[in-house]
Design a protein around this motif. Structure first.
Motif, PDB file in Angstrom:
ATOM      1  N   ARG A 119      -2.904  37.860 -79.687  1.00 28.61           N
ATOM      2  CA  ARG A 119      -4.115  38.545 -80.129  1.00 28.61           C
ATOM      3  C   ARG A 119      -3.896  40.054 -80.179  1.00 28.61           C
TER       4      ARG A 119
ATOM      5  N   GLU B  86     -10.732  26.522 -79.461  1.00 29.53           N
ATOM      6  CA  GLU B  86     -11.812  27.465 -79.707  1.00 29.53           C
ATOM      7  C   GLU B  86     -11.205  28.669 -80.431  1.00 29.53           C
ATOM      8  N   GLY B  87     -11.657  28.936 -81.603  1.00 32.07           N
ATOM      9  CA  GLY B  87     -11.120  30.053 -82.364  1.00 32.07           C
ATOM     10  C   GLY B  87     -10.009  29.675 -83.324  1.00 32.07           C
ATOM     11  N   HIS B  88      -9.635  28.404 -83.327  1.00 35.19           N
ATOM     12  CA  HIS B  88      -8.598  27.904 -84.250  1.00 35.19           C
ATOM     13  C   HIS B  88      -8.980  28.216 -85.700  1.00 35.19           C
TER      14      HIS B  88
ATOM     15  N   ALA C 100     -11.238  30.386 -86.875  1.00 37.48           N
ATOM     16  CA  ALA C 100     -11.364  31.830 -87.145  1.00 37.48           C
ATOM     17  C   ALA C 100      -9.988  32.485 -87.277  1.00 37.48           C
ATOM     18  N   LEU C 101      -9.073  32.093 -86.401  1.00 39.65           N
ATOM     19  CA  LEU C 101      -7.719  32.656 -86.492  1.00 39.65           C
ATOM     20  C   LEU C 101      -7.085  32.321 -87.844  1.00 39.65           C
TER      21      LEU C 101
END
Lengths: 232, 232
Positions: free
Chosen positions: A49, A91-93, A95-96
């Motif tokens: 990140r 979680e966030g897969h 969006a990434l």
């Protein structure tokens, strides 16, 4: 199973000519895979990140393995990679993947994510609207070739420098033969690991979810369980 | 893994004192399991939609194995069994279980059913409202102890008298330790097979669905694939 043909069928791809990026490469699973690829002589870029965290893990792995590992942020790693592994939390897969989608166009993307929930009784498979993490990645990354793989490999074993051979098969799921052949060959570089074609993308869910069973098995048997396919 | 305790913890159950019934025992999977249980010296009752078909398959298997196999209709087999395997087609699974529910009360029921669809691209997992065939069985058979097992074992290998050893593990899924221990021991009687605890009932779906992947693997590699759990 060890000589993938490229898309034009002109011969096997030499993995050592490719850069392998690992998005989410600072977590145990991503770090473990990156370590093993580096040990096999492949060029690896860690994505994180933040650029600082990625660079630090890259430097650690380069020092630990003597291999060609660097690190940066996830976007930089996505841009640098010829083959890009996605090893981020569920979680966030989505969006990434949206955030790095242009950088992944035209590339083989290997989704390694297991959508699991945890409670007092252990791990269980989460429902995914697209069917699986792999199918979600394929839906988002419409310009990439998405393959599912490396779901069931123990991070503990991958990260342990005293474990010379990781005794497991990697089921490789996808609809493009050249891409699944390539990812099988990538799995094959890890000592003990064998890449086995495991079916089409639509059958990825159960391989991701099987990790919940392996977690139950690990708890019952005090093991780091993997899976071998017999008669293959 | 080979000495199940009974529910009171007073010692292992002797499988040879039990009658093993196989509902849907005239299909390849049910016949194959019945054959192997009979070869191991267990008492087996085949159930079928009609008494005549069940009796005929029972007589065939008794002649082929020299074992204690008889056959009747599914209700008669459900009544006769101490442990009852359900190996019927997914279509009609719920109706069959409703029809024999009273006969299964208080018993260990082993659901072996894989809810799969097939099209030109091969096999795929069907969506099941309850989550899995095992969970559907558990929902219907509220007076029984339901375990999921034997999902991934090749019927071809089970039925082949020239195959001395069937090289696969059987993942056994359930929420009752005595029942899963018993079913692991039942799997262990088949040469080459090992019963491995695979998690709770809520994690049965992916083990059932994995059969679709094994069908893809069989097609790609011209194999009769099974699964072994490593490090256990």
């Amino acid at each position: 199973m060890t000589t993938p043909a490229d898309a034009s069928g002109t011969g096997p791809v030499d993995l050592k000519t490719l850069t392998i990026s690992v998005l989410g490469g600072t977590g145990p699973q991503g770090r473990g895979l990156a370590r093993r690829f580096a040990q096999a002589g492949l060029t690896v870029v860690i994505g994180s990140r933040t650029e600082d965290k990625g660079a630090a893990t890259g430097a650690d792995l380069a020092a630990a393995t003597g291999g060609a590992v660097t690190g940066t942020d996830n976007l930089g790693a996505a841009e640098a990679g010829d083959v890009v592994l996605v090893v981020v939390p569920w979680e966030g897969h989505d969006a990434l993947l949206e955030s790095v989608k242009p950088a992944l166009a035209g590339k083989v993307v290997v989704d390694c994510v297991n959508p699991l929930g945890f409670d007092k009784q252990g791990a269980y498979a989460l429902k995914v609207a697209e069917g699986s993490a792999t199918e979600q990645a394929a839906a988002i990354l419409s310009e990439s070739t998405v393959v599912g793989a490396f779901h069931n490999v123990s991070a503990t074993l991958l990260e342990d420098p005293d474990v010379a051979s990781v005794e497991t098969d990697v089921l490789v799921l996808g609809d493009d033969r050249a891409a699944t052949d390539l990812v099988q060959a990538l799995a094959d570089v890890i000592p003990g690991v064998r890449g086995v074609y495991g079916g089409r993308t639509r059958n990825a869910h159960q391989v991701e979810a099987l990790t919940a069973n392996l977690i139950s098995i690990n708890r019952r048997y005090k093991a780091h369980a993997g899976v071998r396919v017999t008669d293959v």
